[in-house]
Design an enzyme around this catalytic site. Structure first.
Site, PDB file in Angstrom:
ATOM      1  N   GLU A 242      -1.272  -3.107   8.761  1.00  0.00           N
ATOM      2  CA  GLU A 242      -1.604  -1.911   7.995  1.00  0.00           C
ATOM      3  C   GLU A 242      -1.427  -0.667   8.866  1.00  0.00           C
ATOM      4  O   GLU A 242      -1.345  -0.772  10.100  1.00  0.00           O
ATOM      5  CB  GLU A 242      -3.061  -2.007   7.512  1.00  0.00           C
ATOM      6  CG  GLU A 242      -3.330  -3.174   6.558  1.00  0.00           C
ATOM      7  CD  GLU A 242      -2.827  -2.935   5.133  1.00  0.00           C
ATOM      8  OE1 GLU A 242      -1.796  -2.235   4.959  1.00  0.00           O
ATOM      9  OE2 GLU A 242      -3.445  -3.461   4.205  1.00  0.00           O
TER      10      GLU A 242
ATOM     11  N   ASP B 195       2.550 -14.256   7.447  1.00  0.00           N
ATOM     12  CA  ASP B 195       1.111 -14.039   7.296  1.00  0.00           C
ATOM     13  C   ASP B 195       0.474 -14.997   6.291  1.00  0.00           C
ATOM     14  O   ASP B 195       1.173 -15.729   5.574  1.00  0.00           O
ATOM     15  CB  ASP B 195       0.834 -12.580   6.888  1.00  0.00           C
ATOM     16  CG  ASP B 195       1.802 -12.064   5.808  1.00  0.00           C
ATOM     17  OD1 ASP B 195       2.403 -12.892   5.084  1.00  0.00           O
ATOM     18  OD2 ASP B 195       1.943 -10.849   5.692  1.00  0.00           O
TER      19      ASP B 195
ATOM     20  N   ASP C  61       2.146   1.407   1.529  1.00  0.00           N
ATOM     21  CA  ASP C  61       1.622   2.229   2.629  1.00  0.00           C
ATOM     22  C   ASP C  61       2.450   2.075   3.907  1.00  0.00           C
ATOM     23  O   ASP C  61       2.056   2.541   4.968  1.00  0.00           O
ATOM     24  CB  ASP C  61       0.157   1.866   2.898  1.00  0.00           C
ATOM     25  CG  ASP C  61      -0.034   0.400   3.281  1.00  0.00           C
ATOM     26  OD1 ASP C  61       0.976  -0.339   3.410  1.00  0.00           O
ATOM     27  OD2 ASP C  61      -1.198  -0.016   3.470  1.00  0.00           O
TER      28      ASP C  61
ATOM     29  N   HIS D 133       3.197  -0.834   5.390  1.00  0.00           N
ATOM     30  CA  HIS D 133       2.911  -2.002   6.223  1.00  0.00           C
ATOM     31  C   HIS D 133       4.071  -2.999   6.213  1.00  0.00           C
ATOM     32  O   HIS D 133       4.830  -3.093   5.244  1.00  0.00           O
ATOM     33  CB  HIS D 133       1.577  -2.680   5.858  1.00  0.00           C
ATOM     34  CG  HIS D 133       1.562  -3.445   4.570  1.00  0.00           C
ATOM     35  ND1 HIS D 133       0.485  -3.421   3.707  1.00  0.00           N
ATOM     36  CD2 HIS D 133       2.475  -4.269   3.980  1.00  0.00           C
ATOM     37  CE1 HIS D 133       0.747  -4.197   2.665  1.00  0.00           C
ATOM     38  NE2 HIS D 133       1.950  -4.724   2.807  1.00  0.00           N
TER      39      HIS D 133
HETATM   40  P1  PGA Z   1       5.467  -7.052  -2.499  1.00  0.00           P
HETATM   41  O1  PGA Z   1       4.691  -6.857  -1.110  1.00  0.00           O
HETATM   42  O2  PGA Z   1       6.739  -7.720  -2.140  1.00  0.00           O
HETATM   43  O3  PGA Z   1       4.585  -7.938  -3.332  1.00  0.00           O
HETATM   44  O4  PGA Z   1       5.677  -5.692  -3.046  1.00  0.00           O
HETATM   45  C1  PGA Z   1       5.395  -6.360  -0.016  1.00  0.00           C
HETATM   46  C2  PGA Z   1       4.465  -6.267   1.180  1.00  0.00           C
HETATM   47  O5  PGA Z   1       3.255  -6.071   0.976  1.00  0.00           O
HETATM   48  O6  PGA Z   1       4.939  -6.373   2.308  1.00  0.00           O
END
Ligand code: PGA
Length: 261
Positions: A143, A67, A136, A138
């Site tokens: 999301e 992404d 959450d 995702h």
């Molecule tokens: P993070 O993000 O590794 O910064 O915790 C993980 C994600 O949002 O997939």
């Protein structure tokens, strides 16, 4: 799903790196799906060490990142292009023309997303996809309530994700609302999926993904349908798993021949 509970992020990252290194040694032209965020940083550090000290050769590999933020160019300090350059690409010998990251400045986003999907297919498909998980649930930036069959497209971030990611920006109001992300359907086509999750903040999402129902309300739960999904956890992110003693026993008693599979 294979649940691998380790004492800390460094140990989990070493396990995940071992799997990727075995894949690359077996298949020098492997196609790697890569992730950004705080979680994969120790994994990338270990892969860079393996390149430097053990000659792990990425020169035949191709990569696709999950992404990118819409509106951020390659030079923006919080862009994922820049993150990957600093945390991995500058430290290994992946060829620049084999690196793919969605373009946050693409003028025609739907056309760019369709072309991104096509280049994944043209490369032969992703052999191993690295994933983090949002608090959450995702994966990528899919999301909750994202279609479980979705493809690469534009998405709008939730308030929670913008707040979770604010530390990469000067302030929360600088976090873009829109992103381009591989879809859940795209991720599910990878031949292996390696999800890393560390810290108490991820425990609830991990428990829902592993032991809850398959639901778009926790997008990572779709990995229950994946034939080779491996979850690399530390004690904190595993703390809400009801069957954690069973997962530990399974991993500790794996036969040697199964270790790098
Ligand atoms: P993070 O993000 O590794 O910064 O915790 C993980 C994600 O949002 O997939």
């Amino acid at each position: 799903m294979e649940i691998i509970i380790t004492p800390d992020p460094a140990a989990a990252s070493r396990e995940a790196a071992r799997f990727l290194a075995a894949l690359i040694r077996k298949k020098p032209g492997a196609v790697l799906g890569l992730a950004t965020g705080g979680t994969p940083v120790p994994l990338y550090r270990e892969l860079a060490r393996m390149h430097r000290e053990e000659g792990l050769d990425f020169s035949g590999c191709t990569s696709f990142n999950l992404d990118e933020y819409v509106g951020l160019g390659a030079d923006h300090p919080a862009s994922y292009r820049r993150f990957m350059q600093e945390n991995l690409f500058s430290l290994i010998n992946l060829q620049a023309d084999r690196i793919h990251i969605p373009d946050g400045l693409a003028p025609d986003i739907p056309a760019h997303c369709a072309a991104y999907e096509k280049s994944i297919t043209d490369s032969g498909g992703i052999d191993a996809q690295v994933l983090g998980i949002g608090s959450d649930g995702h994966v990528g930036f899919n999301e909750p309530t994202s279609s479980l069959a979705s493809r690469t497209r534009i998405k709008t971030l939730t308030r929670r994700t913008r707040s979770d990611n604010a530390h990469f920006f000067e302030s929360e109001s600088d976090v873009p609302h829109h992103v381009i992300t591989m879809g859940i359907g795209t991720i599910m086509e990878a031949r292996a999926v390696l999800l890393l999750a560390f810290g108490e903040n991820k425990a609830e999402a991990v428990a829902g993904a592993v032991e809850g129902p398959i639901t778009a309300s926790n997008p990572a739960s779709i990995l229950q349908m994946h034939p080779q999904a491996k979850l690399y956890l530390d004690e904190q992110s595993a703390s809400k798993l009801a069957r954690r003693d069973y997962y530990r026993w399974v991993f500790d008693h794996k036969p040697g021949w199964q270790r790098d599979r």
